[in-house]
Design a protein around this motif. Structure first.
Motif, PDB file in Angstrom:
ATOM      1  N   LEU A 159       8.580  -7.255 -10.023  1.00 21.94           N
ATOM      2  CA  LEU A 159       8.986  -6.059  -9.269  1.00 21.94           C
ATOM      3  C   LEU A 159       7.780  -5.383  -8.632  1.00 21.94           C
ATOM      4  O   LEU A 159       7.857  -4.900  -7.493  1.00 21.94           O
ATOM      5  N   LYS A 160       6.668  -5.323  -9.365  1.00 22.36           N
ATOM      6  CA  LYS A 160       5.456  -4.728  -8.809  1.00 22.36           C
ATOM      7  C   LYS A 160       4.960  -5.556  -7.619  1.00 22.36           C
ATOM      8  O   LYS A 160       4.536  -4.999  -6.590  1.00 22.36           O
ATOM      9  N   ALA A 161       5.038  -6.880  -7.733  1.00 23.34           N
ATOM     10  CA  ALA A 161       4.627  -7.749  -6.624  1.00 23.34           C
ATOM     11  C   ALA A 161       5.522  -7.542  -5.415  1.00 23.34           C
ATOM     12  O   ALA A 161       5.054  -7.574  -4.262  1.00 23.34           O
ATOM     13  N   LEU A 162       6.811  -7.300  -5.646  1.00 20.29           N
ATOM     14  CA  LEU A 162       7.738  -7.058  -4.542  1.00 20.29           C
ATOM     15  C   LEU A 162       7.391  -5.753  -3.830  1.00 20.29           C
ATOM     16  O   LEU A 162       7.372  -5.693  -2.590  1.00 20.29           O
ATOM     17  N   GLU A 163       7.090  -4.711  -4.603  1.00 19.82           N
ATOM     18  CA  GLU A 163       6.700  -3.442  -3.993  1.00 19.82           C
ATOM     19  C   GLU A 163       5.399  -3.592  -3.218  1.00 19.82           C
ATOM     20  O   GLU A 163       5.247  -3.032  -2.120  1.00 19.82           O
ATOM     21  N   ASP A 164       4.451  -4.350  -3.765  1.00 16.85           N
ATOM     22  CA  ASP A 164       3.178  -4.566  -3.066  1.00 16.85           C
ATOM     23  C   ASP A 164       3.394  -5.332  -1.764  1.00 16.85           C
ATOM     24  O   ASP A 164       2.775  -5.023  -0.733  1.00 16.85           O
TER      25      ASP A 164
END
Length: 294
Positions: free
Chosen positions: A36-41
């Motif tokens: 999820l953090k990678a998606l936001e980034d």
């Protein structure tokens, strides 16, 4: 972005927690949080607001959820169609449209298809012209039914045989109920209710002889059933079609427009559409039925 990450995102949006989503996905929390953090980034936007008890979506998260649901649904449909391409004709056909008697010819075609191809399942989604064309353009439905006035230039289409008559639904104690028919001048004297499509496209301005701004429009909407509830409560007269497939309302009466005004319904699909076997069977059956009926 790939489908798997979008499915993770949808699970978190649905469960409103990382732990709940991880459990539903049969995975542990750390790799899910990392994805999820990678998606936001990747998107450069915050998608979640992480509270003490649950997670909520940001404005960008709400937009992504809507698009992700469409993408995942389309992917699943495509996968199912490819898997069954060489088998007996089975699968799903998706049809969107309004709820009028004009849909009866579609229902008859569905019955004929089911007699010869019991493995085909049909899914109907109700909505106005805007809902239907949006789903068509996104590939979420195979066919749609659109009621005039409508721009057909972007689609292939078949005109269905039964036109619907325009009129108004009013309470029995309304002055318009005493009229055999309703003329343009009659509508300028009462509060008027009609669909959002008519409102935005000014669809009956030719019959009215004026733009809708000259009417006393008090409500618009996309669900006619709710608009008829407003008429029952005396809010106004609903400008609508006579063939709506809705429960009878004893307190309301239908009065046709004068001069008489009718609209045809069209079955439409995207130009150059590559149909599944099930959709091809339905369209062929409908064409044969219309030819037999003359």
């Amino acid at each position: 972005m790939d489908i798997r990450v979008l499915q993770y995102f949808l699970a978190v949006a649905r469960e409103q927690s990382i732990s709940g989503a991880a459990e539903a996905l049969h995975m542990t929390q750390p790799p899910l949080s990392k994805q999820l953090k990678a998606l936001e980034d990747e998107l450069g936007k915050q998608l979640f607001v992480r509270g003490s008890r649950h997670i909520t979506l940001t404005r960008e998260g709400v937009l992504l959820r809507r698009r992700a649901e469409e993408i995942v649904a389309l992917m699943e449909r495509t996968r199912d169609e490819i898997r069954t391409a060489d088998e007996a004709v089975t699968g799903d056909v998706y049809i969107g449209g309004g709820e009028t008697e004009g849909m009866r010819v579609i229902a008859k075609a569905v019955e004929r298809v089911r007699e010869t191809h019991p493995g085909i399942c049909f899914h109907f989604l109700s909505g106005d012209g805007y809902d239907v064309t949006e789903r068509l353009d996104q590939g979420l439905i195979d066919f749609g039914t659109l009621i005039e006035p409508v721009d057909l230039s972007r689609y292939d289409s078949i005109r269905l045989p039964r036109p619907d008559v325009w009129g108004v639904m009013v309470r029995r104690d309304s002055p318009l109920a005493a009229c055999a028919s309703v003329r343009p001048d009659d509508l300028r004297c009462v509060p008027v209710i009609f669909s959002r499509q008519l409102a935005q496209e000014n669809g009956l301005s030719g019959w009215l002889g004026c733009d809708y701004e000259q009417l006393n429009v008090v409500c618009t909407g996309n669900l006619v059933g709710n608009l008829l509830l407003l008429a029952e409560e005396g809010v106004g007269a609903v400008l609508t079609l006579d063939g709506l497939s809705l429960p009878a309302r004893e307190s309301l009466v239908f009065r046709p427009l004068e001069p008489r005004l009718v609209s045809w319904m069209h079955l439409v699909w995207k130009k150059y559409q590559v149909f599944s076997g099930a959709a091809e069977v339905f369209l062929r059956t409908l064409r044969e039925q219309l030819a037999q009926d003359g």
